[in-house]
Design a protein around this motif. Structure first.
Motif, PDB file in Angstrom:
ATOM      1  N   LEU A  39     -42.832  43.028  64.171  1.00 60.81           N
ATOM      2  CA  LEU A  39     -43.858  42.653  65.499  1.00 60.81           C
ATOM      3  C   LEU A  39     -43.018  44.168  65.679  1.00 60.81           C
ATOM      4  O   LEU A  39     -41.742  44.012  66.436  1.00 60.81           O
ATOM      5  CB  LEU A  39     -44.263  42.024  66.100  1.00 60.81           C
ATOM      6  CG  LEU A  39     -44.748  42.756  67.321  1.00 60.81           C
ATOM      7  CD1 LEU A  39     -46.152  42.878  66.918  1.00 60.81           C
ATOM      8  CD2 LEU A  39     -44.879  41.371  68.346  1.00 60.81           C
ATOM      9  N   ILE A  40     -43.498  45.761  66.394  1.00 56.40           N
ATOM     10  CA  ILE A  40     -43.555  46.310  66.662  1.00 56.40           C
ATOM     11  C   ILE A  40     -43.859  47.139  68.069  1.00 56.40           C
ATOM     12  O   ILE A  40     -45.044  47.054  67.985  1.00 56.40           O
ATOM     13  CB  ILE A  40     -43.471  47.834  66.127  1.00 56.40           C
ATOM     14  CG1 ILE A  40     -42.741  47.613  64.264  1.00 56.40           C
ATOM     15  CG2 ILE A  40     -42.347  49.027  66.200  1.00 56.40           C
ATOM     16  CD1 ILE A  40     -41.856  47.880  64.090  1.00 56.40           C
TER      17      ILE A  40
ATOM     18  N   GLU B 168     -47.860  58.636  76.152  1.00 60.00           N
ATOM     19  CA  GLU B 168     -48.874  59.212  75.464  1.00 60.00           C
ATOM     20  C   GLU B 168     -49.831  58.392  74.669  1.00 60.00           C
ATOM     21  O   GLU B 168     -49.099  57.468  74.043  1.00 60.00           O
ATOM     22  CB  GLU B 168     -48.223  60.785  74.755  1.00 60.00           C
ATOM     23  CG  GLU B 168     -47.262  61.370  75.190  1.00 60.00           C
ATOM     24  CD  GLU B 168     -46.759  62.599  74.907  1.00 60.00           C
ATOM     25  OE1 GLU B 168     -47.474  62.920  73.914  1.00 60.00           O
ATOM     26  OE2 GLU B 168     -45.910  62.849  75.717  1.00 60.00           O
ATOM     27  N   ASP B 169     -50.820  58.364  74.988  1.00 55.71           N
ATOM     28  CA  ASP B 169     -51.891  57.666  74.006  1.00 55.71           C
ATOM     29  C   ASP B 169     -52.151  58.531  72.479  1.00 55.71           C
ATOM     30  O   ASP B 169     -51.841  57.650  71.542  1.00 55.71           O
ATOM     31  CB  ASP B 169     -53.558  57.982  73.915  1.00 55.71           C
ATOM     32  CG  ASP B 169     -54.503  57.491  73.804  1.00 55.71           C
ATOM     33  OD1 ASP B 169     -53.855  56.125  73.559  1.00 55.71           O
ATOM     34  OD2 ASP B 169     -55.220  58.211  72.891  1.00 55.71           O
ATOM     35  N   SER B 170     -51.807  59.872  72.222  1.00 62.55           N
ATOM     36  CA  SER B 170     -51.229  60.392  70.912  1.00 62.55           C
ATOM     37  C   SER B 170     -50.259  59.667  70.269  1.00 62.55           C
ATOM     38  O   SER B 170     -50.531  60.018  69.556  1.00 62.55           O
ATOM     39  CB  SER B 170     -51.602  62.011  70.931  1.00 62.55           C
ATOM     40  OG  SER B 170     -50.318  62.587  71.541  1.00 62.55           O
TER      41      SER B 170
ATOM     42  N   GLY C 243     -48.027  53.695  65.902  1.00 62.93           N
ATOM     43  CA  GLY C 243     -49.046  52.379  65.259  1.00 62.93           C
ATOM     44  C   GLY C 243     -49.476  52.808  64.125  1.00 62.93           C
ATOM     45  O   GLY C 243     -49.541  51.692  63.675  1.00 62.93           O
ATOM     46  N   TYR C 244     -50.582  54.070  63.939  1.00 62.93           N
ATOM     47  CA  TYR C 244     -50.732  54.370  62.525  1.00 62.93           C
ATOM     48  C   TYR C 244     -49.777  54.222  61.022  1.00 62.93           C
ATOM     49  O   TYR C 244     -50.558  53.311  60.557  1.00 62.93           O
ATOM     50  CB  TYR C 244     -51.655  55.077  62.303  1.00 62.93           C
ATOM     51  CG  TYR C 244     -52.752  55.633  61.166  1.00 62.93           C
ATOM     52  CD1 TYR C 244     -53.964  54.697  60.528  1.00 62.93           C
ATOM     53  CD2 TYR C 244     -52.251  56.239  60.622  1.00 62.93           C
ATOM     54  CE1 TYR C 244     -54.607  54.906  59.636  1.00 62.93           C
ATOM     55  CE2 TYR C 244     -52.289  56.143  59.078  1.00 62.93           C
ATOM     56  CZ  TYR C 244     -53.991  55.907  58.705  1.00 62.93           C
ATOM     57  OH  TYR C 244     -54.761  55.937  57.243  1.00 62.93           O
ATOM     58  N   MET C 245     -49.073  55.563  61.495  1.00 69.95           N
ATOM     59  CA  MET C 245     -47.977  55.101  61.076  1.00 69.95           C
ATOM     60  C   MET C 245     -47.621  53.597  60.095  1.00 69.95           C
ATOM     61  O   MET C 245     -46.689  53.462  58.936  1.00 69.95           O
ATOM     62  CB  MET C 245     -46.900  56.163  61.796  1.00 69.95           C
ATOM     63  CG  MET C 245     -45.743  55.937  60.631  1.00 69.95           C
ATOM     64  SD  MET C 245     -44.723  57.486  61.395  1.00 69.95           S
ATOM     65  CE  MET C 245     -45.424  58.455  61.605  1.00 69.95           C
TER      66      MET C 245
ATOM     67  N   SER D 133     -47.497  50.841  56.745  1.00 68.72           N
ATOM     68  CA  SER D 133     -46.789  50.173  56.542  1.00 68.72           C
ATOM     69  C   SER D 133     -46.343  48.826  56.336  1.00 68.72           C
ATOM     70  O   SER D 133     -45.374  48.558  55.854  1.00 68.72           O
ATOM     71  CB  SER D 133     -45.954  51.029  57.382  1.00 68.72           C
ATOM     72  OG  SER D 133     -45.521  52.171  56.906  1.00 68.72           O
ATOM     73  N   GLY D 134     -47.241  48.561  56.782  1.00 67.09           N
ATOM     74  CA  GLY D 134     -47.636  46.933  56.908  1.00 67.09           C
ATOM     75  C   GLY D 134     -46.144  46.041  57.973  1.00 67.09           C
ATOM     76  O   GLY D 134     -46.215  44.918  58.022  1.00 67.09           O
ATOM     77  N   TYR D 135     -46.321  46.679  59.080  1.00 72.80           N
ATOM     78  CA  TYR D 135     -46.033  46.125  60.519  1.00 72.80           C
ATOM     79  C   TYR D 135     -47.336  45.745  61.434  1.00 72.80           C
ATOM     80  O   TYR D 135     -48.511  46.702  61.447  1.00 72.80           O
ATOM     81  CB  TYR D 135     -45.051  46.861  60.419  1.00 72.80           C
ATOM     82  CG  TYR D 135     -43.719  47.285  60.300  1.00 72.80           C
ATOM     83  CD1 TYR D 135     -43.066  46.659  60.251  1.00 72.80           C
ATOM     84  CD2 TYR D 135     -43.483  48.600  59.591  1.00 72.80           C
ATOM     85  CE1 TYR D 135     -41.959  47.027  59.583  1.00 72.80           C
ATOM     86  CE2 TYR D 135     -42.733  48.811  58.711  1.00 72.80           C
ATOM     87  CZ  TYR D 135     -41.295  48.331  59.260  1.00 72.80           C
ATOM     88  OH  TYR D 135     -40.161  48.680  58.343  1.00 72.80           O
ATOM     89  N   GLY D 136     -46.466  44.484  62.444  1.00 75.39           N
ATOM     90  CA  GLY D 136     -47.926  44.719  63.033  1.00 75.39           C
ATOM     91  C   GLY D 136     -46.853  44.987  64.138  1.00 75.39           C
ATOM     92  O   GLY D 136     -46.040  45.807  64.602  1.00 75.39           O
TER      93      GLY D 136
END
Length: 206
Positions: A6-7, A13-15, A21-23, A27-30
Motif C-alpha cells: 500500500l502507498i 494537487e488532485d492531478s 495513483g494510476y501509475m 504496477s500492482g500496488y494498492g
C-alpha cells in the motif's frame, strides 16, 4: 485488507494524486490518496501500514512538518518526499529526518518504483547501520579532498554557489567536482550520493 503493497499518496494537487495513483495501480500496488497532511495525520492511527509518498509544498501544513509529527508519534512507515521545486536544501532536511528518498516532479515510473521498493525493503529488513557506515567510509575514501569537501557541502544542503564561495573556487569547478564524485561513488542521482554521505557522518555541521 489487501495483499498488495500500500502507498499513501499525500498531495494537495488532485492531478498528481490521480496520475501517480494510476501509475502505481497499474504496477500492482494498492493506493490510498490524501488531499492534505492534516487529513492523513487525523487518520493515521487507523491507517493501514505502507509507504508514504509525501509532497513538500502543501497549504496549512507542509511535508516536513507532517514528517516531523509522524516521527513524534512513533509512526515508522517509510517516507518518500516529492517536490516540484528542486529544493535541494529541503530534500536534505527530509533525508536527514529519515526519508528514504526524494523525487523531483515530474518523475519517471521506473524511478518511482525503485524508490518505493527500497522503502519496503527498509520495512522488511533493517540494515546494519555500522556496516553501512563502514562501507560508506570505504567508498568515500576514493574521493579527493576537494571532492569530499563538495560532497560535505551538498550534505549540508548548500547550493553550488555557496559551496564555491566557502571553498574559494568557481561554481563551474564545483559542478566538475560534483560530477566526478558521483562517477566515483557509482551513483546517478543526488539522493543516492547523499545516502552515502549521511551514512559516513557527513553534513553534520550547523
Amino acid at each position: 485488507m489487501t495483499d498488495k503493497k500500500l502507498i499513501h499518496i499525500i498531495d494537495d494537487e488532485d492531478s498528481v494524486r490521480r496520475s501517480v495513483g494510476y501509475m502505481l495501480k497499474t504496477s500492482g500496488y494498492g493506493v490510498e490518496p490524501w488531499s492534505s497532511g492534516i487529513g492523513f495525520l487525523k487518520s493515521v492511527p487507523s491507517a493501514e501500514e505502507g509507504c508514504i509518498l509525501l509532497d513538500i509544498r502543501m497549504p496549512e501544513i507542509d511535508g516536513l512538518e507532517v514528517q516531523r509529527i509522524l516521527a513524534e508519534r512513533g509512526v515508522t512507515m517509510p517516507i518518500i518526499i516529492m517536490t516540484g521545486h528542486g529544493d535541494v536544501s529541503v530534500a536534505v532536511q527530509a533525508m536527514k529526518a529519515g526519508a528514504v528518498d526524494f523525487l523531483e516532479k515530474p518523475f519517471e515510473k521506473a524511478v518511482l518504483i525503485d524508490a518505493i521498493e527500497r522503502a519496503f525493503d527498509r520495512i522488511h529488513s533493517d540494515q546494519d547501520m555500522v556496516a553501512r557506515a563502514a562501507r560508506a567510509d570505504i567508498i568515500i575514501g576514493a574521493l579527493t579532498t576537494r571532492e569530499r569537501e563538495v560532497l560535505d557541502g551538498l550534505a549540508q544542503g548548500l547550493p553550488n554557489k555557496t559551496i564555491a564561495y566557502d571553498l574559494g573556487i568557481s561554481s563551474r569547478t564545483v559542478e566538475v567536482h560534483r560530477a566526478n564524485l558521483m562517477t566515483k561513488l557509482h551513483v546517478h542521482s543526488l539522493s543516492d550520493a547523499l545516502r552515502i554521505a549521511f551514512a559516513a557522518g557527513m553534513g553534520t555541521r550547523a
